[in-house]
Design an enzyme around this catalytic site. Structure first.
Site, PDB file in Angstrom:
ATOM      1  N   CYS A   2       0.862  -1.182   0.000  1.00 49.73           N
ATOM      2  CA  CYS A   2       0.000   0.000   0.000  1.00 49.73           C
ATOM      3  C   CYS A   2       0.897   1.230   0.000  1.00 49.73           C
ATOM      4  CB  CYS A   2      -0.851   0.041   1.259  1.00 49.73           C
ATOM      5  SG  CYS A   2      -1.820  -1.457   1.515  1.00 49.73           S
ATOM      6  N   ARG A  28       1.190   1.796  -6.053  1.00 51.33           N
ATOM      7  CA  ARG A  28       1.424   0.828  -4.979  1.00 51.33           C
ATOM      8  C   ARG A  28       0.149   0.082  -4.576  1.00 51.33           C
ATOM      9  NH1 ARG A  28       6.201   1.518  -2.360  1.00 51.33           N
ATOM     10  NH2 ARG A  28       5.379   0.491  -0.509  1.00 51.33           N
ATOM     11  N   TRP A  75      -3.775  -1.695  -1.198  1.00 45.18           N
ATOM     12  CA  TRP A  75      -3.711  -2.938  -1.972  1.00 45.18           C
ATOM     13  C   TRP A  75      -4.091  -3.997  -0.953  1.00 45.18           C
ATOM     14  CZ3 TRP A  75      -3.246  -4.452  -6.873  1.00 45.18           C
ATOM     15  CH2 TRP A  75      -2.841  -5.752  -7.148  1.00 45.18           C
ATOM     16  N   ASN A 101       1.050   0.331   6.088  1.00 40.45           N
ATOM     17  CA  ASN A 101       1.455  -0.534   4.976  1.00 40.45           C
ATOM     18  C   ASN A 101       2.248  -1.671   5.580  1.00 40.45           C
ATOM     19  OD1 ASN A 101       2.481  -1.636   2.560  1.00 40.45           O
ATOM     20  ND2 ASN A 101       4.230  -0.259   2.600  1.00 40.45           N
ATOM     21  N   GLY A 102       1.837  -2.902   5.298  1.00 39.54           N
ATOM     22  CA  GLY A 102       2.546  -4.059   5.858  1.00 39.54           C
ATOM     23  C   GLY A 102       1.558  -5.138   6.245  1.00 39.54           C
ATOM     24  N   GLU A 482      10.281 -21.021 -18.142  1.00 43.10           N
ATOM     25  CA  GLU A 482      10.022 -19.619 -17.796  1.00 43.10           C
ATOM     26  C   GLU A 482      11.107 -18.706 -18.367  1.00 43.10           C
ATOM     27  OE1 GLU A 482       7.619 -17.971 -16.926  1.00 43.10           O
ATOM     28  OE2 GLU A 482       8.377 -16.140 -16.038  1.00 43.10           O
ATOM     29  N   LYS A 486      10.388 -15.663 -20.992  1.00 40.06           N
ATOM     30  CA  LYS A 486      10.770 -14.272 -20.708  1.00 40.06           C
ATOM     31  C   LYS A 486      11.533 -13.664 -21.881  1.00 40.06           C
ATOM     32  CE  LYS A 486       8.765 -13.119 -17.998  1.00 40.06           C
ATOM     33  NZ  LYS A 486       7.861 -13.902 -17.212  1.00 40.06           N
ATOM     34  N   GLU A 489       9.208 -13.058 -24.836  1.00 38.46           N
ATOM     35  CA  GLU A 489       8.288 -11.939 -24.616  1.00 38.46           C
ATOM     36  C   GLU A 489       8.969 -10.593 -24.757  1.00 38.46           C
ATOM     37  OE1 GLU A 489       4.989 -12.674 -21.315  1.00 38.46           O
ATOM     38  OE2 GLU A 489       6.982 -12.927 -20.502  1.00 38.46           O
ATOM     39  N   HIS A 505      15.599 -36.013 -28.392  1.00 38.49           N
ATOM     40  CA  HIS A 505      14.554 -36.658 -29.196  1.00 38.49           C
ATOM     41  C   HIS A 505      14.033 -35.748 -30.312  1.00 38.49           C
ATOM     42  CE1 HIS A 505      14.420 -40.129 -26.573  1.00 38.49           C
ATOM     43  NE2 HIS A 505      14.390 -39.315 -25.526  1.00 38.49           N
ATOM     44  N   LYS A 605      -1.212  -7.325 -19.939  1.00 38.85           N
ATOM     45  CA  LYS A 605      -0.977  -7.819 -18.575  1.00 38.85           C
ATOM     46  C   LYS A 605      -2.025  -8.865 -18.188  1.00 38.85           C
ATOM     47  CE  LYS A 605       1.371  -7.789 -14.812  1.00 38.85           C
ATOM     48  NZ  LYS A 605       2.636  -8.533 -14.882  1.00 38.85           N
TER      49      LYS A 605
HETATM   50  C1  AGP Z   1       4.076 -13.557 -18.215  1.00 43.77           C
HETATM   51  O1  AGP Z   1       5.237 -12.801 -18.329  1.00 43.77           O
HETATM   52  C2  AGP Z   1       2.978 -13.161 -19.104  1.00 43.77           C
HETATM   53  N1  AGP Z   1       2.670 -11.802 -19.034  1.00 43.77           N
HETATM   54  C3  AGP Z   1       1.824 -14.136 -19.215  1.00 43.77           C
HETATM   55  O2  AGP Z   1       2.313 -15.363 -19.634  1.00 43.77           O
HETATM   56  C4  AGP Z   1       0.969 -14.343 -17.962  1.00 43.77           C
HETATM   57  O3  AGP Z   1       1.682 -15.076 -17.011  1.00 43.77           O
HETATM   58  C5  AGP Z   1      -0.316 -15.079 -18.367  1.00 43.77           C
HETATM   59  O4  AGP Z   1      -1.040 -14.282 -19.253  1.00 43.77           O
HETATM   60  C6  AGP Z   1      -1.168 -15.463 -17.180  1.00 43.77           C
HETATM   61  O5  AGP Z   1      -1.592 -14.354 -16.460  1.00 43.77           O
HETATM   62  P1  AGP Z   1      -2.251 -14.493 -15.025  1.00 43.77           P
HETATM   63  O6  AGP Z   1      -1.221 -15.046 -14.117  1.00 43.77           O
HETATM   64  O7  AGP Z   1      -2.658 -13.092 -14.683  1.00 43.77           O
HETATM   65  O8  AGP Z   1      -3.418 -15.419 -15.158  1.00 43.77           O
END
Ligand code: AGP
Length: 610
Positions: A2, A28, A75, A101-102, A482, A486, A489, A505, A605
């Site tokens: 927060c 925040r 938050w 906040n905490g 992952e 990254k 992306e 394989h 996002k």
């Molecule tokens: C991760 O870097 C991405 N932005 C994307 O793969 C994300 O993890 C995915 O869209 C799932 O989102 P969520 O965790 O909000 O469900």
């Protein structure tokens, strides 16, 4: 996470200034906001659910009178966003107001004993215990600062607080493990969670340390050291430092991008997430244990967290988990699962439509739905039988970083809990695993400190390569996937995250001289097989980049580039640490290729289309 602000002005009206400061802290948290001011022995409060501008349009914060005030943008952690849960919170007599906040870990116990002593509560928050404790302390101490000092040793957990009372002469603030800064100007004195709150008023900043208390009056700021018994010892005045940041830089904590800031925040948010109450985990764990089948559904990075958790649950809890990509769930999960199955849906945003669709479908089939999310009151929480919240705070960079490590932490804690219930771990063994897990915030700190510049150089070295493999075995397969996601992306580089054992394989056909292969190779039971995979790639003249334990000389010797990880990092939870250099790799590859890592093309996002 927060945002809090407190201000004591020498003249003028404090409320508009606090409102504007809160606006600059909205990154925040933004699910509710509120301001309290004091004038002529009376506290005035306006607060509500929603964003600061919307609340202001309805309630007009600027009409609050007085030169001393506190504000909060929330938050939510304990209790959903609502007017009653919005800060500031007050005591029984409306004589003390607090913003916080905490996370107060022992708030339940404190609340129960306060209720037994006749206090009444208006919210579901952990924060509300603070004004009531101060109310009691003021009966036996002189002055707000002494009363705040007296109650702080009773609070377990983290806090940055700002407190005012009807005496209307001072504002008291304090911190432990949550950020708090003081701002000094000719017109007034301030405290806030972060620099942006102050910038238009002052650039003269003092960083408050843990267990320090500041008392702000129109005369200035007096600092005290808090003793473990709650006594205050006056500290010599600290000289302020001048911050040179622009507002944009300040919002990013001085980092050039939110993503970099969020990578650096990981030790702290991990610590916050590891504070989740055992009782909450226990509730989840018991539901899991009472079902024959456990499936996880998630998308993207959240899916990778669930993939890692499969290994944790099987090795620590002796339970096999089916990890399903959310968008595939309707095609793959047997419609006869019914009430024998429990579904763990993981989503940082809580709004991913693939995950929501999957759980709606599974709910219709009679499955129990447990949700792990970072976002209070998100759509997914309304479909859940039970919810666990990660404590990452808002993640602004589109790429998931800090939310991933907090998801892993939640799932790891759960696996230990289930392990204890199933008897796969004795109480002693579970305690030991928890100790290992609790070392990660510090380990992450050291990884960030020691590896960032090395990874930056590594990124520079390989930046022109058009294609990468990321390989790992066992739990590291999830880390590798992952890492590949990254870099795809952010740097728009082709990368495949693959189980290392599976690479022979098929994918190995792509390998030729100079092809970069990133191995995620902790010193766990898969290492001897990884060595074989490294040799296979080397003999095809691949360039080997290895993330391995700092004491792994053999792997270091075989590699063209090495990223050395702490050798005391627990193998059971290794993705929490090993993912960090891969986040840096993607970040610096994006920067070196000239892309903005905060807003990668074609991505959102929260993905709310099927
Ligand atoms: C991760 O870097 C991405 N932005 C994307 O793969 C994300 O993890 C995915 O869209 C799932 O989102 P969520 O965790 O909000 O469900």
């Amino acid at each position: 996470m927060c945002g809090i602000i407190g201000a004591v002005l020498i003249r003028g009206q404090v409320a508009p200034l606090i409102r504007q400061s809160l606006k600059r802290l909205e990154y925040r948290g933004y699910d509710s906001s509120g301001i309290a001011t004091v004038e002529e022995g009376r506290i005035y409060i306006k607060k509500d659910k929603g964003k600061i501008d919307d609340i202001h349009r309805r309630l007009n914060f600027d009409l609050l009178p007085g030169v001393i005030g506190i504000g909060h943008t929330r938050w939510a952690t304990h209790g959903p966003p609502s007017r009653s849960n919005a800060h500031p919170h007050i005591d029984c007599n409306n004589r003390i107001a607090v913003v916080h906040n905490g996370i107060i870990e022992n708030y339940q116990e404190l609340r129960e004993s306060l209720v037994d002593r006749g206090h009444s509560f208006l919210s579901e928050t952990d924060t509300e215990v603070i004004p009531h404790l101060i109310e009691e302390a003021l009966q036996t101490t002189k002055g707000l600062d002494q009363a705040v000092g007296k109650i702080l040793p009773k609070i377990e957990g983290s806090y940055a607080i700002a407190v005012l009372d009807t005496s209307g002469t001072s504002l008291v603030c304090a911190r432990k493990e949550s950020p708090l800064l003081l701002g000094l100007s000719n017109d007034g004195f301030y405290c806030a969670s972060d620099v942006p709150a102050f910038l238009p008023m002052t650039r003269q900043i003092i960083v408050l340390e843990d267990e320090e208390i500041a008392c702000l009056t129109t005369q200035g700021a007096t600092l005290y050291q808090l003793s473990p018994k709650g006594k205050l010892f006056k500290l010599p005045p600290k000289s302020p430092t001048t911050v040179q940041w622009t507002l944009d830089m300040a919002e990013k904590g001085g980092y050039p991008h939110f993503m970099l800031k969020e990578i650096h925040e990981q030790p702290r948010v991990l610590r916050d997430t590891l504070r989740i109450k055992k009782a909450e985990l226990q509730k989840f764990a018991e539901v899991m244990n009472n079902h024959q089948t456990i499936c996880t559904v998630a998308a993207g990075t959240s899916y990778h967290a669930t993939l890692a958790s499969r290994y944790m649950f099987s090795q620590i809890a002796g339970r096999f988990l089916h990890s399903v990509v959310a968008s595939e769930s309707p095609e793959i999960i047997d419609t006869s699962l019914g009430d024998e199955a429990v579904i763990i849906a993981v989503s940082q945003s809580g709004e991913t439509i693939d995950t929501i669709h999957a759980i709606k479908d599974l709910k219709r089939q009679g499955c129990t739905i447990l949700v792990i999310t970072n976002t209070i009151d998100s759509s997914i929480t309304r479909l859940a039988d039970s919810v666990l919240y990660t404590q990452a705070g808002p993640e602004i960079g589109v790429a998931a970083t800090k939310t991933f490590v907090t998801q892993l932490a939640c799932l790891a804690s759960l696996s230990i809990c289930v392990g204890e219930i199933t008897g796969k771990q004795t109480h002693e063994e579970a305690r030991h695993l928890l100790e290992e897990l609790n070392q990660f915030p510090e380990l992450l700190q050291s990884i960030i400190r020691n590896q960032e510049s090395i990874v930056k150089e590594t990124a520079q070295h390989y930046v022109a390569k058009p294609s990468f493999f990321f390989l790992g075995r066992g739990i590291s397969r999830a880390t590798a996937m992952e890492g590949a996601l990254k870099i795809k992306e952010l740097a728009y580089v082709h990368a495949e995250g693959y189980p290392a054992g599976e690479s022979k394989h098929g994918p190995i056909a792509l390998v030729e001289e100079g092809f970069p292969v990133v191995f995620v190779a902790p010193n766990d039971r898969t290492r001897r097989f990884i060595l074989g995979n490294v040799m296979e790639m080397k003999s095809r003249l691949a360039q080997i980049i290895t993330l391995c334990s700092g004491d792994d000389e053999r792997l270091a010797e075989l590699s063209d580039s090495v990223i050395q990880m702490p050798s005391n990092l627990s193998n059971a939870f290794s993705p929490i640490g090993y993912v960090v250099p891969l986040q840096f790799l993607a970040y610096y590859a994006a920067i070196q290729r000239g892309y903005n890592p905060d807003q990668p093309r074609n991505l959102a996002k929260a993905v709310t289309v099927l």
